[in-house]
Design an enzyme around this catalytic site. Sequence first.
Site, short mmCIF file in Angstrom:
data_model
loop_
_atom_site.label_atom_id
_atom_site.label_comp_id
_atom_site.label_asym_id
_atom_site.label_seq_id
_atom_site.Cartn_x
_atom_site.Cartn_y
_atom_site.Cartn_z
N ALA A 65 61.84 22.46 39.70
CA ALA A 65 62.77 21.61 40.42
C ALA A 65 62.74 20.24 39.75
O ALA A 65 61.75 19.88 39.10
CB ALA A 65 62.35 21.50 41.88
N GLY A 108 60.00 25.74 40.39
CA GLY A 108 61.29 26.31 40.79
C GLY A 108 61.87 27.23 39.73
O GLY A 108 62.66 28.13 40.06
N GLU A 111 60.30 30.44 40.40
CA GLU A 111 60.87 30.91 41.67
C GLU A 111 62.29 31.42 41.49
O GLU A 111 62.69 32.41 42.12
CB GLU A 111 60.80 29.78 42.70
CG GLU A 111 59.37 29.44 43.07
CD GLU A 111 59.25 28.19 43.91
OE1 GLU A 111 59.60 27.10 43.39
OE2 GLU A 111 58.80 28.27 45.06
N GLU A 131 53.13 23.19 41.22
CA GLU A 131 53.42 22.21 42.27
C GLU A 131 52.17 21.53 42.81
O GLU A 131 52.20 20.37 43.21
CB GLU A 131 54.17 22.88 43.43
CG GLU A 131 55.62 23.26 43.11
CD GLU A 131 55.77 24.67 42.56
OE1 GLU A 131 54.77 25.27 42.09
OE2 GLU A 131 56.91 25.17 42.57
#
Length: 257
Positions: A65, A108, A111, A131
């Site tokens: 992200a 992300g 993911e 993260e």
Amino acid sequence: TEYETILVEQRGRVGWITLNRPQALNALNSQLAQEVTAAAVAFDTDESVGAIVVTGSEKAFAAGADIKEMESMSAAEMRATDHFGSWSDFAAVRTPVIAAVSGFALGGGCELAMMCDIILAADTAKFGQPEINLGVIPGMGGTQRLIRAVGYYKAAEIILSGRIMGAEEAERAGLVSRVVPASDLITEATTLAETIASKSLPSLYAAKAALDAAMETPLAEGLAHEKQAFAALFDTVDQKEGMAAFREKRSPNFINQ
Ligand code: HXC
């Protein structure tokens, strides 16, 4: 449609989505999330598309992200904007989606790969959920999908330590379906996607939905889902065609009905 953070192209029956923010290693900001989702949904509602490939660059599938975009957000803001919410529409497409991963698939990015149905990895691919190094946790499904892919203990080590896995380890763990030389990744993804896209759409949708059900339901419920979906396909033109073609020793001509 004009996209700024991705490249979108249809080749034959395969829809290609290439993440394209090279200056940020394809970090997933909200614009990219919206564009990927919009492109995937557009392919999903197009009968001429039977498989979707999501890929990045040689160096990065996606490095996570966008940290710079979310850094200053408050908890209230994160909740109110449902910052990663549009990804659930991506995960919900009925069409089979292949992630073709080269380089970093972190946070992300990992993911996003796990929202796809098949992860094809270059030998240079690196997977991880770093993260924890940022004082947060995975927020786009990592804690839930990684466990289902690799089991509790492997997922716990990866998520709690932030350690990055290479492609071979990810394949051994069951996260990756196949590792190929980096120079062959796009060719291999093309072949696989074209193979899938040549099947009958109703059966592809039914197979993906049944696989999804297996991720979410107890065995008895999943078996009931499968039995029902299997039976339903016997009202399709393509089931009659597929079985007639077998009997007549020829290739089927599916019409996606
Ligand atoms: C924003 C990013 C970024 C990210 C890289 N960049 N990752 N920008 N968000 N996630 C930017 C860098 O700031 C830099 O831009 C440019 O991309 C190139 O990156 P470098 O770090 O210079 O490249 P390199 O030295 O090769 O290192 C590659 C890397 C490193 C190891 C992948 O970039 C890295 O650690 N990135 C962050 C990985 C990460 O923590 N991902 C998880 C994010 S959190 P500038 O302009 O500065 O030079 C997350 C949560 C998801 O994903 C769940 C939802 C909550």
